[in-house]
Design an enzyme around this catalytic site. Structure first.
Site, PDB file in Angstrom:
ATOM      1  N   CYS A 122       1.730  -1.714  -0.239  1.00  0.00           N
ATOM      2  CA  CYS A 122       2.976  -1.923   0.513  1.00  0.00           C
ATOM      3  C   CYS A 122       3.020  -3.294   1.163  1.00  0.00           C
ATOM      4  O   CYS A 122       2.061  -3.662   1.835  1.00  0.00           O
ATOM      5  CB  CYS A 122       3.093  -0.825   1.574  1.00  0.00           C
ATOM      6  SG  CYS A 122       4.496  -0.963   2.648  1.00  0.00           S
ATOM      7  N   HIS A 141       7.774  -3.373   4.916  1.00  0.00           N
ATOM      8  CA  HIS A 141       7.294  -2.236   4.119  1.00  0.00           C
ATOM      9  C   HIS A 141       8.235  -1.983   2.940  1.00  0.00           C
ATOM     10  O   HIS A 141       9.366  -2.465   2.915  1.00  0.00           O
ATOM     11  CB  HIS A 141       7.311  -0.950   4.959  1.00  0.00           C
ATOM     12  CG  HIS A 141       6.454  -0.993   6.166  1.00  0.00           C
ATOM     13  ND1 HIS A 141       5.203  -0.462   6.202  1.00  0.00           N
ATOM     14  CD2 HIS A 141       6.689  -1.506   7.409  1.00  0.00           C
ATOM     15  CE1 HIS A 141       4.686  -0.625   7.416  1.00  0.00           C
ATOM     16  NE2 HIS A 141       5.561  -1.252   8.170  1.00  0.00           N
ATOM     17  N   LYS A 165      -3.373  -0.888   1.401  1.00  0.00           N
ATOM     18  CA  LYS A 165      -2.208  -0.346   0.687  1.00  0.00           C
ATOM     19  C   LYS A 165      -1.562  -1.462  -0.115  1.00  0.00           C
ATOM     20  O   LYS A 165      -1.780  -2.640   0.164  1.00  0.00           O
ATOM     21  CB  LYS A 165      -1.174   0.158   1.698  1.00  0.00           C
ATOM     22  CG  LYS A 165      -1.610   1.389   2.442  1.00  0.00           C
ATOM     23  CD  LYS A 165      -0.540   1.800   3.448  1.00  0.00           C
ATOM     24  CE  LYS A 165      -1.044   2.958   4.277  1.00  0.00           C
ATOM     25  NZ  LYS A 165      -0.435   4.229   3.989  1.00  0.00           N
ATOM     26  N   HIS A 200       2.793  -4.981   5.206  1.00  0.00           N
ATOM     27  CA  HIS A 200       1.943  -3.869   5.650  1.00  0.00           C
ATOM     28  C   HIS A 200       0.517  -4.018   5.123  1.00  0.00           C
ATOM     29  O   HIS A 200      -0.462  -3.740   5.818  1.00  0.00           O
ATOM     30  CB  HIS A 200       2.569  -2.557   5.160  1.00  0.00           C
ATOM     31  CG  HIS A 200       1.928  -1.319   5.691  1.00  0.00           C
ATOM     32  ND1 HIS A 200       2.245  -0.080   5.245  1.00  0.00           N
ATOM     33  CD2 HIS A 200       0.969  -1.140   6.646  1.00  0.00           C
ATOM     34  CE1 HIS A 200       1.523   0.824   5.892  1.00  0.00           C
ATOM     35  NE2 HIS A 200       0.740   0.215   6.738  1.00  0.00           N
ATOM     36  N   TYR A 214      10.496   3.482  10.796  1.00  0.00           N
ATOM     37  CA  TYR A 214      10.926   2.070  10.706  1.00  0.00           C
ATOM     38  C   TYR A 214      12.148   1.809  11.586  1.00  0.00           C
ATOM     39  O   TYR A 214      12.941   2.713  11.838  1.00  0.00           O
ATOM     40  CB  TYR A 214      11.312   1.716   9.268  1.00  0.00           C
ATOM     41  CG  TYR A 214      10.337   2.157   8.209  1.00  0.00           C
ATOM     42  CD1 TYR A 214       9.067   1.584   8.118  1.00  0.00           C
ATOM     43  CD2 TYR A 214      10.681   3.146   7.292  1.00  0.00           C
ATOM     44  CE1 TYR A 214       8.174   1.982   7.134  1.00  0.00           C
ATOM     45  CE2 TYR A 214       9.784   3.550   6.305  1.00  0.00           C
ATOM     46  CZ  TYR A 214       8.536   2.970   6.232  1.00  0.00           C
ATOM     47  OH  TYR A 214       7.662   3.368   5.265  1.00  0.00           O
TER      48      TYR A 214
HETATM   49 ZN   LIG Z   1       4.154   0.231   4.548  1.00  0.00          ZN
END
Ligand SMILES: [Zn+2]
Length: 205
Positions: free
Chosen positions: A193, A80, A191, A185, A109
């Site tokens: 990310c 991420h 997303k 991710h 995380y």
């Molecule tokens: Zn992420």
């Protein structure tokens, strides 16, 4: 810093207790000792309850020097970004505060890579993260600081030090979990990310 152990007293014990999020009474008793041991265990240090230079160092920086193998069955390693502006430093404590505000129990995380390439411990590796819906229980979450331009557009802002640190961390994790696959991710969510193609870069690992 002086070496502290059960029976120690004074201001440096208060400093230690603050770092461990305990009530700082300045007396190193059983509770403090247990907290020190837990901390040592979670960083892969020798678990002796004695606060020497190594334990002081991780208390101060939160830097990961040795990887611990999770008791969970790890099938995926998910990368991420923190979705923060390029060139700006943020810490585990910052992210933890944001995540607590969102109702998480802790930072989501397990590892956070700072802009200087240092790797910091987030959530305990034995506990499922909160970083990728549907994948948390079987995965490890890594976050690098950055991922946006100043105006909030997604961008791969990794510094050379972060790229090196991420590669090293992924290699070491693959040694611990040879069957785990590495992902970004965005492979699992709509997303941007982590704002680069994880598969393209790490397909050889
Ligand atoms: Zn992420």
């Amino acid at each position: 810093m002086e070496i502290l152990k059960k029976g120690s007293r004074g201001e440096s014990v208060k400093t230690l207790q603050n770092a461990l999020h305990l009530m700082p009474d300045g007396i190193f008793g059983s509770l403090t000792e247990e907290a020190v041991k837990q901390h040592q265990r979670s960083y892969g240090l020798k678990v002796d309850g004695i606060v020497g230079p190594n334990t002081w160092a991780v208390l101060r920086t939160g830097e990961v020097t040795q990887l611990l193998k999770s008791k969970r069955k790890i099938k995926e390693i998910i990368v991420h970004c923190s979705a923060t502006p390029e060139g700006k430093d943020f810490t585990v404590a910052d992210i933890r505060a944001w995540h607590l505000q969102r109702g998480f129990s802790d930072i989501g995380y397990h590892y956070v890579i700072y802009r200087d390439g240092s790797v910091h411990k987030g959530r305990d590796i034995n506990i499922s993260g909160a970083h990728c819906t549907g994948h948390n229980s079987i995965s490890i979450g890594i976050c690098y600081i950055g991922g946006q331009t100043a105006d909030g557009t997604p961008k791969d802002t990794r510094t050379d030090a972060q790229k090196k640190a991420l590669l090293k961390l992924l290699k070491e994790l693959k040694k611990l979990y040879p069957n785990a696959t590495i992902h970004g991710h965005k492979e699992f969510a709509a997303k941007a990310c982590p704002c680069f193609e994880v598969k393209d870069e790490y397909f050889k690992l």
